[in-house]
Design a protein around this motif. Structure first.
Motif, PDB file in Angstrom:
ATOM      1  N   GLU A 181      36.605  50.775  34.968  1.00 19.78           N
ATOM      2  CA  GLU A 181      36.445  50.247  36.341  1.00 19.78           C
ATOM      3  C   GLU A 181      37.672  50.013  37.257  1.00 19.78           C
ATOM      4  O   GLU A 181      37.743  50.369  38.086  1.00 19.78           O
ATOM      5  CB  GLU A 181      35.439  49.167  36.254  1.00 19.78           C
ATOM      6  N   THR A 182      38.584  49.256  36.388  1.00 19.02           N
ATOM      7  CA  THR A 182      39.686  48.756  37.118  1.00 19.02           C
ATOM      8  C   THR A 182      40.603  49.986  37.609  1.00 19.02           C
ATOM      9  O   THR A 182      41.199  50.005  38.584  1.00 19.02           O
ATOM     10  CB  THR A 182      40.346  47.870  36.133  1.00 19.02           C
ATOM     11  N   ALA A 203      39.541  51.684  40.481  1.00 19.05           N
ATOM     12  CA  ALA A 203      39.626  51.015  41.700  1.00 19.05           C
ATOM     13  C   ALA A 203      41.155  51.064  41.952  1.00 19.05           C
ATOM     14  O   ALA A 203      41.441  51.218  43.024  1.00 19.05           O
ATOM     15  CB  ALA A 203      39.518  49.473  41.604  1.00 19.05           C
ATOM     16  N   GLY A 233      40.360  36.502  36.742  1.00 16.29           N
ATOM     17  CA  GLY A 233      40.146  37.911  36.950  1.00 16.29           C
ATOM     18  C   GLY A 233      41.337  38.728  36.259  1.00 16.29           C
ATOM     19  O   GLY A 233      42.504  38.217  36.323  1.00 16.29           O
ATOM     20  N   ASN A 278      38.065  42.548  34.035  1.00 18.84           N
ATOM     21  CA  ASN A 278      37.068  41.964  34.712  1.00 18.84           C
ATOM     22  C   ASN A 278      37.540  41.539  36.131  1.00 18.84           C
ATOM     23  O   ASN A 278      38.562  40.983  36.455  1.00 18.84           O
ATOM     24  CB  ASN A 278      36.348  40.898  33.937  1.00 18.84           C
ATOM     25  N   PRO A 279      36.695  41.347  37.078  1.00 19.02           N
ATOM     26  CA  PRO A 279      36.889  40.996  38.311  1.00 19.02           C
ATOM     27  C   PRO A 279      37.287  39.597  38.628  1.00 19.02           C
ATOM     28  O   PRO A 279      37.721  39.126  39.870  1.00 19.02           O
ATOM     29  CB  PRO A 279      35.971  41.543  39.389  1.00 19.02           C
ATOM     30  N   LYS A 281      34.470  34.658  42.029  1.00 17.25           N
ATOM     31  CA  LYS A 281      35.025  34.432  43.452  1.00 17.25           C
ATOM     32  C   LYS A 281      35.232  33.093  43.789  1.00 17.25           C
ATOM     33  O   LYS A 281      34.621  32.100  43.428  1.00 17.25           O
ATOM     34  CB  LYS A 281      33.593  35.118  44.573  1.00 17.25           C
TER      35      LYS A 281
END
Length: 337
Positions: free
Chosen positions: A89-90, A93, A233, A237-238, A241
């Protein structure tokens, strides 16, 4: 790229010469991206050969690695292998970010904007035979190359832990999270650098970080450092927040581990244990050989001048410097035996 823990890590500036005699395992992909990003013309266009193929990285590996050898440093370049599945996923992105940056750069050029470098640098990407040419060039220069089974920074950290290198070199902080006892930043970007969007230049010097001292100063364990990285992050993984390094440190010291922190925050991290284990027990190899050899002048010239249109005069100048520095380094080693 990588986890940003700069706000809580203590760094010490040094001079390049302070690393004389040290073996440094360099994150090759990180360095390659640096060269693609910063070695550009005024409008942001990278260096290219007559066929339009980018050569900025080869210029960086030749001239800046020669600078390291002249400083008495013995570099080893460690290249990435297969990324873990949870990095997909990274990577996707990052691809999207580069494509958008490329589009914005083209629009800025067409509009006649002055500050083009920021967008140009963000569009940097590894293409075609870049990695193969970089490995070939380093080999011809007599610089050892190690192929990691997975992440290069994890392999470089393993080499320091095994005593085969003194430092890991990377701009990212991941090497510390992977357990490297000592890390040096800014190794290949030392010198004057222009700040983005400002007509201001700063002097960039190497910075060293000691994992044991960092953990002691923060009063945390290596496992808790990994948990902090996961909250902030990582490449895998992100993060959570509104949780930066200082907040993550405070929460981990309060609760002891990431599970308790996530429970309090009502949050979750996909593949949590798998990613944590990857940092603590990464896929690395001890099946490598390290030796520094004499530069092969004719092969360097064939690759750079014959294939990529480099100036033969400039390349020969760099080779002469490299040979002289390599000979001096070998004589210094011989004195120990």
């Amino acid at each position: 790229m990588g986890v940003d823990l700069s706000d809580i890590f203590e760094k010490h500036e040094i001079e390049l010469g302070d690393l004389a005699g040290k073996v440094v395992a360099v994150d090759a992909y990180n360095t390659l991206y640096q060269f693609l990003s910063i070695i550009r013309q005024r409008d942001g266009t990278p260096l290219k050969n007559s066929r339009g193929e980018v050569t900025s990285h080869l210029s960086g590996f030749l001239y800046r690695t020669t600078n390291l050898v002249e400083a008495g440093i013995r570099p080893i370049f460690v290249f990435d292998g297969r990324p873990p599945s949870f990095k997909a996923e990274t990577l996707e992105a990052r691809k999207n970010i580069r494509e958008k940056a490329m589009q914005r750069w083209e629009e800025a050029k067409a509009a006649g904007e002055e500050d083009l470098m920021v967008h140009a640098q963000a569009s940097s990407r590894i293409e075609g035979g870049m990695v193969e040419d970089a490995k070939a060039l380093l080999g011809y220069m007599g610089i050892p190359v190690v192929q990691a089974p997975s992440e290069g920074e994890a392999q470089a950290a393993h080499m320091v832990l095994s005593g085969d290198a003194d430092f890991t070199a990377s701009q990212d902080y991941d090497a510390l999270v992977f357990g490297s006892p000592r890390v040096v930043r800014n190794l290949t970007v030392t010198g004057k650098r222009k700040l983005p969007r400002k007509n201001v230049y700063i002097e960039v010097k190497p910075e060293i970080m000691d994992l044991e001292k960092i953990l002691s100063a923060l009063e945390i364990s290596r496992e808790q450092l990994v948990d902090i990285a996961l909250l902030v992050g990582t490449d895998y993984n992100p993060g959570i927040k509104r949780v930066g390094p200082k907040t993550a440190l405070k929460q981990i010291k309060k609760h002891g581990n990431i599970e308790a922190v996530l429970t309090e925050l009502g949050e979750g991290i996909e593949n949590l244990q798998q990613i944590r284990d990857f940092f603590l027990y990464p896929e690395v190899s001890s099946d490598y050989q390290i030796s520094w050899n004499s530069p092969q002048e004719s092969k360097i010239i064939d690759l750079l001048c014959g294939k990529h249109d480099f100036s033969e005069v400039r390349v020969k100048g760099a080779i002469d410097r490299l040979i002289e520095a390599s000979d001096a380094g070998q004589q210094t080693l011989d004195q120990w035996f």
